[in-house]
Design a protein around this motif. Structure first.
Motif, PDB file in Angstrom:
ATOM      1  N   MET A   1       0.851  -1.180   0.000  1.00  0.00           N
ATOM      2  CA  MET A   1       0.000   0.000   0.000  1.00  0.00           C
ATOM      3  C   MET A   1       0.890   1.234   0.000  1.00  0.00           C
ATOM      4  SD  MET A   1      -1.450   0.213   3.934  1.00  0.00           S
ATOM      5  CE  MET A   1      -1.196  -1.513   4.232  1.00  0.00           C
ATOM      6  N   ARG A   2       0.366   2.306  -0.545  1.00  0.00           N
ATOM      7  CA  ARG A   2       1.115   3.563  -0.602  1.00  0.00           C
ATOM      8  C   ARG A   2       0.914   4.343   0.695  1.00  0.00           C
ATOM      9  NH1 ARG A   2       0.687   5.630  -6.251  1.00  0.00           N
ATOM     10  NH2 ARG A   2       1.425   7.574  -5.380  1.00  0.00           N
TER      11      ARG A   2
ATOM     12  N   GLU B   1      -2.640   5.504   1.804  1.00  0.00           N
ATOM     13  CA  GLU B   1      -3.477   4.429   2.353  1.00  0.00           C
ATOM     14  C   GLU B   1      -3.071   4.124   3.796  1.00  0.00           C
ATOM     15  OE1 GLU B   1      -6.299   1.336   2.674  1.00  0.00           O
ATOM     16  OE2 GLU B   1      -6.150   3.039   1.313  1.00  0.00           O
ATOM     17  N   LEU B   2      -1.777   4.058   4.064  1.00  0.00           N
ATOM     18  CA  LEU B   2      -1.307   3.822   5.436  1.00  0.00           C
ATOM     19  C   LEU B   2      -1.779   4.950   6.350  1.00  0.00           C
ATOM     20  CD1 LEU B   2       0.333   2.042   7.390  1.00  0.00           C
ATOM     21  CD2 LEU B   2       2.335   3.421   6.783  1.00  0.00           C
TER      22      LEU B   2
ATOM     23  N   ARG C   1      -5.489   4.445   7.070  1.00  0.00           N
ATOM     24  CA  ARG C   1      -5.765   3.281   7.919  1.00  0.00           C
ATOM     25  C   ARG C   1      -5.306   3.462   9.355  1.00  0.00           C
ATOM     26  NH1 ARG C   1      -4.386  -2.159   5.044  1.00  0.00           N
ATOM     27  NH2 ARG C   1      -5.154  -2.888   7.061  1.00  0.00           N
TER      28      ARG C   1
ATOM     29  N   GLU D   1       6.343   1.682  -0.511  1.00  0.00           N
ATOM     30  CA  GLU D   1       5.364   0.602  -0.518  1.00  0.00           C
ATOM     31  C   GLU D   1       5.339  -0.007   0.890  1.00  0.00           C
ATOM     32  OE1 GLU D   1       2.424  -1.803  -1.975  1.00  0.00           O
ATOM     33  OE2 GLU D   1       3.394  -0.191  -3.084  1.00  0.00           O
TER      34      GLU D   1
ATOM     35  N   SER E   1       3.573  -2.490   3.944  1.00  0.00           N
ATOM     36  CA  SER E   1       2.927  -3.798   4.083  1.00  0.00           C
ATOM     37  C   SER E   1       1.834  -3.727   5.140  1.00  0.00           C
ATOM     38  CB  SER E   1       3.966  -4.843   4.496  1.00  0.00           C
ATOM     39  OG  SER E   1       4.405  -4.582   5.820  1.00  0.00           O
ATOM     40  N   GLU E   2       1.058  -4.797   5.235  1.00  0.00           N
ATOM     41  CA  GLU E   2       0.046  -4.897   6.288  1.00  0.00           C
ATOM     42  C   GLU E   2       0.683  -4.804   7.665  1.00  0.00           C
ATOM     43  OE1 GLU E   2      -3.361  -5.086   6.576  1.00  0.00           O
ATOM     44  OE2 GLU E   2      -3.278  -4.504   4.472  1.00  0.00           O
TER      45      GLU E   2
END
Length: 133
Positions: A1-2, A5-6, A9, A37, A39-40
């Motif tokens: 995710m970019r 998005e982080l 979230r 980039e 990660s979860e």
């Protein structure tokens, strides 16, 4: 995710996420285009960082202990013994700061209590006038 998005979230501004990277708290991958980039796992890492910042730790201390923490429900649990000494030292620093603040508050209480009644009354009226504006 970019990064956007982080940010969405976690509720953490993009600028702070970049700062966390500068402080070696986050290590996102880089796309060939140069974009970060995430990660979860970075979502959880940011939440851990925020929790430790809220506990009064600075980013340098967080960088040293973050690799040795895991989430266990609503709490962080050390997975190695190294961070315990740092956490104990930080707790002692915070305890001393609280004690110092309590002493300061007590000194202010003494000054406030020593005010003559007419001065206290004027201060109360003035404070009330400021809060009703």
């Amino acid at each position: 995710m970019r990064i956007g998005e982080l940010s969405r979230r976690t509720g953490v501004h993009e600028r702070l996420l970049r700062y966390y990277e500068e402080q070696n708290l986050l290590q996102p991958e880089r796309r060939p285009s140069g974009y970060r980039e995430y990660s979860e796992a970075d979502v959880d890492t940011v939440r851990r960082i925020r929790s430790l910042l809220a506990a009064g730790l600075n980013t340098a201390t967080i960088a040293t202990i973050l690799p040795c923490l895991r989430d266990e429900g609503e709490r962080l649990v050390p997975t190695c013994s190294d961070p315990l000494a740092d956490l104990t030292k930080e707790r002692e620093r915070i305890t001393k700061a609280i004690t110092d603040l309590q002493i300061s508050r007590s000194a202010l209480d003494n000054v406030i209590a020593a005010a003559p009644a007419d001065v206290t009354e004027r201060a109360t009226r003035s404070a009330t006038a400021h809060t009703t504006r």
